[in-house]
Design a protein around this motif. Structure first.
Motif, PDB file in Angstrom:
ATOM      1  N   THR A  39      15.836   8.844  23.634  1.00  0.00           N
ATOM      2  CA  THR A  39      16.312  10.231  23.763  1.00  0.00           C
ATOM      3  C   THR A  39      16.593  10.835  22.388  1.00  0.00           C
ATOM      4  O   THR A  39      17.120  10.166  21.500  1.00  0.00           O
ATOM      5  N   ASP A  40      16.254  12.102  22.223  1.00  0.00           N
ATOM      6  CA  ASP A  40      16.615  12.822  20.995  1.00  0.00           C
ATOM      7  C   ASP A  40      18.098  13.185  21.104  1.00  0.00           C
ATOM      8  O   ASP A  40      18.469  14.151  21.764  1.00  0.00           O
ATOM      9  N   ALA A  41      18.937  12.386  20.472  1.00  0.00           N
ATOM     10  CA  ALA A  41      20.386  12.534  20.618  1.00  0.00           C
ATOM     11  C   ALA A  41      20.876  13.917  20.228  1.00  0.00           C
ATOM     12  O   ALA A  41      21.803  14.460  20.843  1.00  0.00           O
ATOM     13  N   HIS A  42      20.276  14.516  19.218  1.00  0.00           N
ATOM     14  CA  HIS A  42      20.803  15.774  18.703  1.00  0.00           C
ATOM     15  C   HIS A  42      20.609  16.939  19.677  1.00  0.00           C
ATOM     16  O   HIS A  42      21.281  17.963  19.563  1.00  0.00           O
ATOM     17  N   THR A  43      19.703  16.782  20.652  1.00  0.00           N
ATOM     18  CA  THR A  43      19.558  17.840  21.654  1.00  0.00           C
ATOM     19  C   THR A  43      20.762  17.875  22.594  1.00  0.00           C
ATOM     20  O   THR A  43      20.987  18.881  23.283  1.00  0.00           O
ATOM     21  N   LEU A  44      21.546  16.789  22.636  1.00  0.00           N
ATOM     22  CA  LEU A  44      22.702  16.706  23.527  1.00  0.00           C
ATOM     23  C   LEU A  44      24.012  17.061  22.838  1.00  0.00           C
ATOM     24  O   LEU A  44      25.046  17.186  23.486  1.00  0.00           O
ATOM     25  N   VAL A  45      23.971  17.214  21.519  1.00  0.00           N
ATOM     26  CA  VAL A  45      25.201  17.509  20.771  1.00  0.00           C
ATOM     27  C   VAL A  45      25.897  18.770  21.276  1.00  0.00           C
ATOM     28  O   VAL A  45      27.118  18.760  21.509  1.00  0.00           O
ATOM     29  N   PRO A  46      25.192  19.898  21.476  1.00  0.00           N
ATOM     30  CA  PRO A  46      25.894  21.100  21.946  1.00  0.00           C
ATOM     31  C   PRO A  46      26.612  20.894  23.275  1.00  0.00           C
ATOM     32  O   PRO A  46      27.737  21.380  23.455  1.00  0.00           O
ATOM     33  N   ALA A  47      25.987  20.182  24.202  1.00  0.00           N
ATOM     34  CA  ALA A  47      26.611  19.961  25.511  1.00  0.00           C
ATOM     35  C   ALA A  47      27.848  19.080  25.398  1.00  0.00           C
ATOM     36  O   ALA A  47      28.872  19.336  26.046  1.00  0.00           O
ATOM     37  N   VAL A  48      27.774  18.037  24.574  1.00  0.00           N
ATOM     38  CA  VAL A  48      28.914  17.135  24.402  1.00  0.00           C
ATOM     39  C   VAL A  48      30.067  17.866  23.711  1.00  0.00           C
ATOM     40  O   VAL A  48      31.236  17.758  24.121  1.00  0.00           O
ATOM     41  N   ARG A  49      29.761  18.630  22.690  1.00  0.00           N
ATOM     42  CA  ARG A  49      30.807  19.387  21.992  1.00  0.00           C
ATOM     43  C   ARG A  49      31.430  20.438  22.913  1.00  0.00           C
ATOM     44  O   ARG A  49      32.644  20.650  22.889  1.00  0.00           O
ATOM     45  N   ALA A  50      30.602  21.088  23.727  1.00  0.00           N
ATOM     46  CA  ALA A  50      31.132  22.094  24.650  1.00  0.00           C
ATOM     47  C   ALA A  50      32.073  21.456  25.662  1.00  0.00           C
ATOM     48  O   ALA A  50      33.131  22.018  25.993  1.00  0.00           O
ATOM     49  N   ALA A  51      31.719  20.260  26.152  1.00  0.00           N
ATOM     50  CA  ALA A  51      32.604  19.555  27.093  1.00  0.00           C
ATOM     51  C   ALA A  51      33.913  19.180  26.412  1.00  0.00           C
ATOM     52  O   ALA A  51      34.992  19.302  27.001  1.00  0.00           O
ATOM     53  N   GLY A  52      33.828  18.743  25.153  1.00  0.00           N
ATOM     54  CA  GLY A  52      35.041  18.419  24.411  1.00  0.00           C
ATOM     55  C   GLY A  52      35.932  19.623  24.211  1.00  0.00           C
ATOM     56  O   GLY A  52      37.164  19.540  24.354  1.00  0.00           O
TER      57      GLY A  52
END
Length: 251
Positions: free
Chosen positions: A222-235
């Protein structure tokens, strides 16, 4: 053990259980707790009657539901889990991967919650399990925002290695923690298993203190950086639910 209290002996019995020792015989408990077999038998019987331990068909003892229920009432954990769940569930529904919530306990990350799909990549952690701070995404976030003395204790100790990718030098760890503070997230690459990576972000309270971290664990492809916005938004969402406000909105 002259003069030792009953409660101290009970604590030693409970401390015998661990991530790798989930089920123990009476003899094993006696050895690990360094207690006479007769004392172990009496205390284990009382704990079992109370519900703190349970005895399986194989004769081994396991942590009982009574202790699990009490553990869920620890200060802050229930409120944090309740407020975090809607955001963890949203992140899970959007990705169908492993989503986790953790807090720091001394030099370990302790997992309070995990949501996982049947088809998600297999991981080692479960609710209640522990991992060293330097080797996981949530742990790196928690360590990055811990007090200086906590970080210095980690720097001074040997860094346990799980794979060839596990952070193993103080220099590498210092650089990773600085980047986590600067960027507001961290990608932990194949540190625990060579097939997984995690993306983690901090959770703050009303005083802007990092009190927890969440992560998503995905296959290495998986391209991890594509998930960064979603993880940060959840945080950010959980942080707001805990009373945090962005700097621009603080009075």
């Amino acid at each position: 053990m002259t003069g030792e209290s009953v409660s101290s002996r009970v604590f030693r019995l409970l401390d015998a259980f661990s991530e790798t020792k989930l089920a123990l015989t009476l003899s094993e408990l006696s050895t690990l707790a360094d207690l006479p077999l007769s004392t172990t038998h009496r205390l284990v019987a009382e704990l079992t009657d109370w519900g703190g331990l349970t005895r399986g068909a194989d004769g081994r003892y396991r942590i009982g539901l009574r202790l699990l229920a009490i553990g869920s009432l620890s200060p802050g954990s229930l409120s944090l889990r309740e407020r975090a769940m809607p955001f963890l569930e949203d992140l899970y529904e959007a990705t169908r991967q492993n989503v986790q919530l953790a807090v720091r306990d001394d030099l370990d990350a302790v997992y309070l919650e995990r949501i996982s799909a049947r088809g998600a990549v297999s991981i080692l952690t479960r609710v209640g399990s522990r991992m060293p701070l330097h080797a996981t995404g949530v742990g790196l976030i928690l360590l990055a925002h811990a007090d200086d003395d906590v970080r210095e204790r980690v720097f001074a100790a040997p860094l346990e290695r799980f794979t060839e990718k596990t952070i193993s030098t103080t220099k590498q760890l210092r650089e990773t923690l600085a980047a986590a503070r600067r960027d507001g997230y961290v990608v932990s690459d194949r540190q625990i298993e060579m097939i997984t990576q995690s993306i983690a972000a901090p959770i703050r309270d009303a005083s802007n203190t990092v009190i927890a971290a969440l992560s998503i664990v995905v296959p290495i492809e998986t391209d991890a950086h594509t998930l960064v916005p979603a993880v940060r938004a959840a945080g950010h969402g959980i942080s707001r639910a805990m009373g945090w406000r962005p700097k621009a909105l603080r009075r």
